[in-house]
Design a protein around this motif. Structure first.
Motif, mmCIF file in Angstrom:
data_model
loop_
_atom_site.group_PDB
_atom_site.id
_atom_site.type_symbol
_atom_site.label_atom_id
_atom_site.label_comp_id
_atom_site.label_asym_id
_atom_site.label_seq_id
_atom_site.Cartn_x
_atom_site.Cartn_y
_atom_site.Cartn_z
ATOM 1 N N ALA A 95 0.828 -1.211 0.000
ATOM 2 C CA ALA A 95 0.000 0.000 0.000
ATOM 3 C C ALA A 95 0.859 1.256 0.000
ATOM 4 O O ALA A 95 0.542 2.247 -0.670
ATOM 5 C CB ALA A 95 -0.931 -0.005 1.213
ATOM 6 N N GLY A 96 1.970 1.241 0.745
ATOM 7 C CA GLY A 96 2.856 2.391 0.780
ATOM 8 C C GLY A 96 3.481 2.675 -0.577
ATOM 9 O O GLY A 96 3.572 3.832 -1.014
ATOM 10 N N GLY A 97 3.916 1.634 -1.267
ATOM 11 C CA GLY A 97 4.516 1.829 -2.580
ATOM 12 C C GLY A 97 3.532 2.326 -3.617
ATOM 13 O O GLY A 97 3.915 3.029 -4.561
ATOM 14 N N LEU A 98 2.266 1.967 -3.454
ATOM 15 C CA LEU A 98 1.232 2.380 -4.412
ATOM 16 C C LEU A 98 0.570 3.707 -4.034
ATOM 17 O O LEU A 98 -0.256 4.209 -4.809
ATOM 18 C CB LEU A 98 0.150 1.299 -4.502
ATOM 19 C CG LEU A 98 0.599 -0.061 -5.069
ATOM 20 C CD1 LEU A 98 -0.537 -1.078 -4.958
ATOM 21 C CD2 LEU A 98 1.056 0.071 -6.522
ATOM 22 N N ALA A 99 0.910 4.271 -2.857
ATOM 23 C CA ALA A 99 0.245 5.479 -2.375
ATOM 24 C C ALA A 99 0.419 6.643 -3.347
ATOM 25 O O ALA A 99 1.517 6.883 -3.862
ATOM 26 C CB ALA A 99 0.799 5.863 -1.007
ATOM 27 N N GLN A 100 -0.661 7.364 -3.576
ATOM 28 C CA GLN A 100 -0.654 8.488 -4.502
ATOM 29 C C GLN A 100 -0.789 9.832 -3.800
ATOM 30 O O GLN A 100 -0.801 10.875 -4.453
ATOM 31 C CB GLN A 100 -1.799 8.336 -5.516
ATOM 32 C CG GLN A 100 -1.682 7.106 -6.401
ATOM 33 C CD GLN A 100 -0.436 7.143 -7.275
ATOM 34 O OE1 GLN A 100 -0.199 8.130 -7.967
ATOM 35 N NE2 GLN A 100 0.343 6.079 -7.246
ATOM 36 N N ASN A 101 -0.923 9.819 -2.465
ATOM 37 C CA ASN A 101 -0.987 11.079 -1.720
ATOM 38 C C ASN A 101 -0.400 10.875 -0.334
ATOM 39 O O ASN A 101 -0.141 9.745 0.098
ATOM 40 C CB ASN A 101 -2.422 11.610 -1.647
ATOM 41 C CG ASN A 101 -3.377 10.641 -0.970
ATOM 42 O OD1 ASN A 101 -3.212 10.306 0.210
ATOM 43 N ND2 ASN A 101 -4.382 10.174 -1.706
ATOM 44 N N THR A 163 16.174 4.023 -4.242
ATOM 45 C CA THR A 163 15.632 5.315 -4.681
ATOM 46 C C THR A 163 16.327 5.800 -5.944
ATOM 47 O O THR A 163 15.680 6.301 -6.879
ATOM 48 C CB THR A 163 15.782 6.363 -3.563
ATOM 49 O OG1 THR A 163 15.106 5.899 -2.396
ATOM 50 C CG2 THR A 163 15.200 7.704 -3.985
ATOM 51 N N SER A 164 17.635 5.650 -6.005
ATOM 52 C CA SER A 164 18.383 6.101 -7.178
ATOM 53 C C SER A 164 18.095 5.247 -8.403
ATOM 54 O O SER A 164 18.002 5.753 -9.522
ATOM 55 C CB SER A 164 19.883 6.082 -6.880
ATOM 56 O OG SER A 164 20.204 6.982 -5.858
ATOM 57 N N ALA A 165 17.945 3.945 -8.202
ATOM 58 C CA ALA A 165 17.792 3.043 -9.345
ATOM 59 C C ALA A 165 16.346 2.930 -9.830
ATOM 60 O O ALA A 165 16.102 2.874 -11.044
ATOM 61 C CB ALA A 165 18.319 1.657 -8.971
ATOM 62 N N PHE A 166 15.378 2.893 -8.917
ATOM 63 C CA PHE A 166 14.009 2.580 -9.310
ATOM 64 C C PHE A 166 12.972 3.599 -8.852
ATOM 65 O O PHE A 166 11.817 3.532 -9.277
ATOM 66 C CB PHE A 166 13.611 1.204 -8.761
ATOM 67 C CG PHE A 166 14.560 0.110 -9.129
ATOM 68 C CD1 PHE A 166 14.650 -0.347 -10.437
ATOM 69 C CD2 PHE A 166 15.373 -0.466 -8.173
ATOM 70 C CE1 PHE A 166 15.539 -1.363 -10.778
ATOM 71 C CE2 PHE A 166 16.264 -1.479 -8.500
ATOM 72 C CZ PHE A 166 16.349 -1.925 -9.807
ATOM 73 N N GLY A 167 13.330 4.497 -7.961
ATOM 74 C CA GLY A 167 12.361 5.453 -7.434
ATOM 75 C C GLY A 167 11.979 5.120 -6.003
ATOM 76 O O GLY A 167 12.177 4.000 -5.521
ATOM 77 N N TRP A 168 11.380 6.104 -5.306
ATOM 78 C CA TRP A 168 11.110 5.946 -3.876
ATOM 79 C C TRP A 168 10.134 4.834 -3.554
ATOM 80 O O TRP A 168 10.169 4.258 -2.461
ATOM 81 C CB TRP A 168 10.597 7.262 -3.288
ATOM 82 C CG TRP A 168 9.248 7.702 -3.806
ATOM 83 C CD1 TRP A 168 8.996 8.567 -4.813
ATOM 84 C CD2 TRP A 168 7.965 7.267 -3.324
ATOM 85 N NE1 TRP A 168 7.643 8.721 -5.004
ATOM 86 C CE2 TRP A 168 6.991 7.936 -4.090
ATOM 87 C CE3 TRP A 168 7.540 6.412 -2.316
ATOM 88 C CZ2 TRP A 168 5.619 7.745 -3.893
ATOM 89 C CZ3 TRP A 168 6.182 6.214 -2.121
ATOM 90 C CH2 TRP A 168 5.237 6.883 -2.904
ATOM 91 N N SER A 169 9.236 4.501 -4.482
ATOM 92 C CA SER A 169 8.233 3.458 -4.196
ATOM 93 C C SER A 169 8.877 2.125 -3.827
ATOM 94 O O SER A 169 8.304 1.331 -3.059
ATOM 95 C CB SER A 169 7.320 3.262 -5.401
ATOM 96 O OG SER A 169 6.562 4.414 -5.664
ATOM 97 N N TRP A 170 10.080 1.903 -4.351
ATOM 98 C CA TRP A 170 10.712 0.600 -4.136
ATOM 99 C C TRP A 170 11.279 0.433 -2.734
ATOM 100 O O TRP A 170 11.612 -0.685 -2.336
ATOM 101 C CB TRP A 170 11.772 0.343 -5.199
ATOM 102 C CG TRP A 170 11.119 -0.108 -6.462
ATOM 103 C CD1 TRP A 170 10.677 0.660 -7.495
ATOM 104 C CD2 TRP A 170 10.768 -1.451 -6.784
ATOM 105 N NE1 TRP A 170 10.078 -0.112 -8.451
ATOM 106 C CE2 TRP A 170 10.127 -1.418 -8.045
ATOM 107 C CE3 TRP A 170 10.943 -2.678 -6.153
ATOM 108 C CZ2 TRP A 170 9.649 -2.568 -8.659
ATOM 109 C CZ3 TRP A 170 10.476 -3.830 -6.772
ATOM 110 C CH2 TRP A 170 9.836 -3.755 -8.010
ATOM 111 N N VAL A 171 11.378 1.499 -1.962
ATOM 112 C CA VAL A 171 11.766 1.302 -0.565
ATOM 113 C C VAL A 171 10.635 0.613 0.200
ATOM 114 O O VAL A 171 10.853 0.073 1.290
ATOM 115 C CB VAL A 171 12.157 2.629 0.125
ATOM 116 C CG1 VAL A 171 13.287 3.313 -0.618
ATOM 117 C CG2 VAL A 171 10.974 3.555 0.301
ATOM 118 N N PHE A 172 9.432 0.621 -0.366
ATOM 119 C CA PHE A 172 8.299 -0.112 0.202
ATOM 120 C C PHE A 172 8.092 -1.445 -0.503
ATOM 121 O O PHE A 172 7.877 -2.469 0.148
ATOM 122 C CB PHE A 172 7.024 0.731 0.113
ATOM 123 C CG PHE A 172 7.101 2.017 0.875
ATOM 124 C CD1 PHE A 172 6.934 2.025 2.250
ATOM 125 C CD2 PHE A 172 7.364 3.218 0.234
ATOM 126 C CE1 PHE A 172 7.019 3.214 2.965
ATOM 127 C CE2 PHE A 172 7.447 4.401 0.937
ATOM 128 C CZ PHE A 172 7.274 4.405 2.305
#
Length: 494
Positions: A95-101, A163-172
């Motif tokens: 849910a955190g990785g998919l969050a839009q707000n 974060t550098s390779a794939f974006g912040w969503s991937w930390v979740f």
């Protein structure tokens, strides 16, 4: 208690590896978002003040629910709660990785804290009850503690890489397969819990009051620097939380089956260990904030470079905790090992501060970073060895570990709030680089003195007799093998 089934080398090794990796998942998630915060703030529209809740929501939920989680582990069973916590962790991470707000992300982080509140006491109870007291449990707790310390440091490293390779969503997203895979393994590796329905109450009133009181206490600590200590969110939450916890004590005193048996507070070893844990976590835990701020805001490191900067303390911490700490505990005892480990952590922190400057470099702080990580490799596992040997009965190990973990969360929230306030008051509202470094250094000296104070608190532990040398048991051998395997895996990953 350990059984013949769990004491075979292969089975004991699997159990310890599973518990250590579970603790790694819990602790890595506390720091993994730090280096991703700038990207998260920009993309989801967080304000400068509200961005802290990406970190704080996790801490508030975890700290508030640990007592409930610890009693659930005692009553329902550690394997059931561990699997449940891992599933909650996986779903909330998705849910955190998919969050839009911003609202959805903060809610997902709070849900991760709920999962962590079940996982932490479950893993600790399984360590305490699977491995026999003495050298065997010392080694197992050292491995568990090493993965906890390494998770905090590796969180910054992994967060920067993802974060550098794939974006912040991937930390979740990275947590989803890890948590689900570990949950499946737990059903195959861990011994089954006892059947439910023992006729004992769960102390529902005590659970509700303790949860709300603890949550408000942690909420007040993390809200104070942002909203002001005189605000409703700061002083108001702290006051109400303290009152509810006082009411909780009255409830427990009159309960026939309390959530937290008050006789636990008569255990000197547990009380001293909890106090030392609060101070240690409050002072040394804030080093992640100080160092991350220095690397990104002064040295202008990007997420990947800042994350890689935490590799040396990660390796130092894991090697010390897995290879040296159990042996030193056998030679010197818990009290002395904890003291010198805390002193080493304070010395490392002082060296970090001395190496900071407005036009400095990472190489100037690197020696301190390594010493700080090595000191934590001795101190952090030793704190939990002290808790394990505090005299709590096996049926109360879940709530005893939850009490200690609650102290850890309160200490972390208190320390971060205090260090942020000190750093900002010294630097000013719109600091230049020199003022920012000055603020970080002032906060760092406060943390170093606090860490040293925690070392002396640990001296109040009773001096334990040195264990009589004995042939290694199968579980001990398995523990050493797992420690070697985990260290080698970490080295390959690095």
């Amino acid at each position: 208690m350990a059984t013949s089934e769990t004491r075979s080398p292969r089975r004991a090794g699997y159990i310890l590896a599973l518990l250590a990796f579970t603790q790694f998942i819990v602790t890595i998630d506390y720091n993994i978002v730090y280096v991703a915060l700038p990207d998260i703030g920009r993309e989801l529209g967080f304000s400068a003040q509200s961005l802290q809740w990406v970190v704080s929501a996790y801490a508030v939920a975890l700290g508030g629910l640990l007592l409930f989680g610890g009693r659930a582990v005692d009553r329902i069973g550690p394997r059931r709660m561990l699997v449940t916590g891992l599933v909650i962790y996986a779903l909330s991470s998705l849910a955190g990785g998919l969050a839009q707000n911003a609202v959805l992300l903060v809610a997902a982080r709070a849900a991760q804290g709920v999962g962590g509140a079940l996982l932490t006491p479950a893993t600790l109870m399984l360590v305490f009850t699977t491995f026999a007291a003495g050298p065997e449990r010392n080694r197992a707790t050292s491995v568990w503690g090493a993965m906890g310390s390494a998770g905090l440091a590796a969180g910054s490293l992994l967060g920067g890489v993802l974060t550098s390779a794939f974006g912040w969503s991937w930390v979740f997203f990275v947590n989803v397969p890890l948590a689900l895979g570990t949950a499946f393994a737990a059903t195959r590796v861990l011994p089954a819990d006892r059947p439910l329905g023992n006729g004992r109450s769960f102390d529902a009133l005590g659970a509700v009051v303790a949860t709300i009181g603890s949550t408000l206490l942690v909420f007040g600590l993390v809200s104070g620097p942002d909203k002001g200590w005189g605000s409703i969110e700061g002083a108001g939450a702290l006051a109400v939380g303290a009152v509810l916890l006082a009411v909780f004590v009255l409830i427990e005193n009159s309960s026939s089956d309390p959530l937290v048996p008050l006789k636990l507070f008569r255990l000197r070893g547990l009380i001293v260990a909890m106090l030392a844990l609060i101070v240690f976590q409050a002072s040394s835990g804030g080093t992640y904030y100080l160092l991350t701020t220095y690397l990104q805001n002064v040295l202008n490191y990007g997420p990947l470079t800042a994350g890689l900067a935490f590799l040396p303390p990660t390796v130092a911490c894991m090697l010390v905790a897995m290879k040296l700490n159990a042996r030193v505990l056998g030679w010197l005892g818990v009290r002395t090992t904890l003291f010198w480990g805390s002193v080493g952590t304070a010395v490392g922190l002082a060296a970090i501060i001395a190496g900071m400057s407005a036009h400095g470099s990472y190489w100037a702080v690197l020696p301190g970073v390594v010493i700080w990580g090595a000191g934590g490799g001795f101190a952090f596992p030793s704190l939990f060895v002290a808790i394990a040997s505090s005299g709590a009965e096996p049926a109360q190990q879940g709530v005893a570990s939850a009490l200690a973990s609650t102290c850890r969360q309160i200490g972390g929230a208190l320390g971060l709030a205090a260090l942020v306030a000190v750093a900002n008051s010294r630097a000013g509202s719109a600091p230049d680089t020199t003022a920012l470094v000055g603020g970080l250094q002032t906060a760092g000296w406060v943390a170093a003195v606090g860490t040293l104070g925690g070392a002396f608190i640990g001296l109040a532990l009773k001096k334990q007799p040195k264990p009589t040398p004995a042939p290694a048991t199968t579980a001990t051998t398995a523990t050493e093998e797992v420690a070697t395997d985990l260290t080698e895996a970490a080295s390959h990953a690095g």
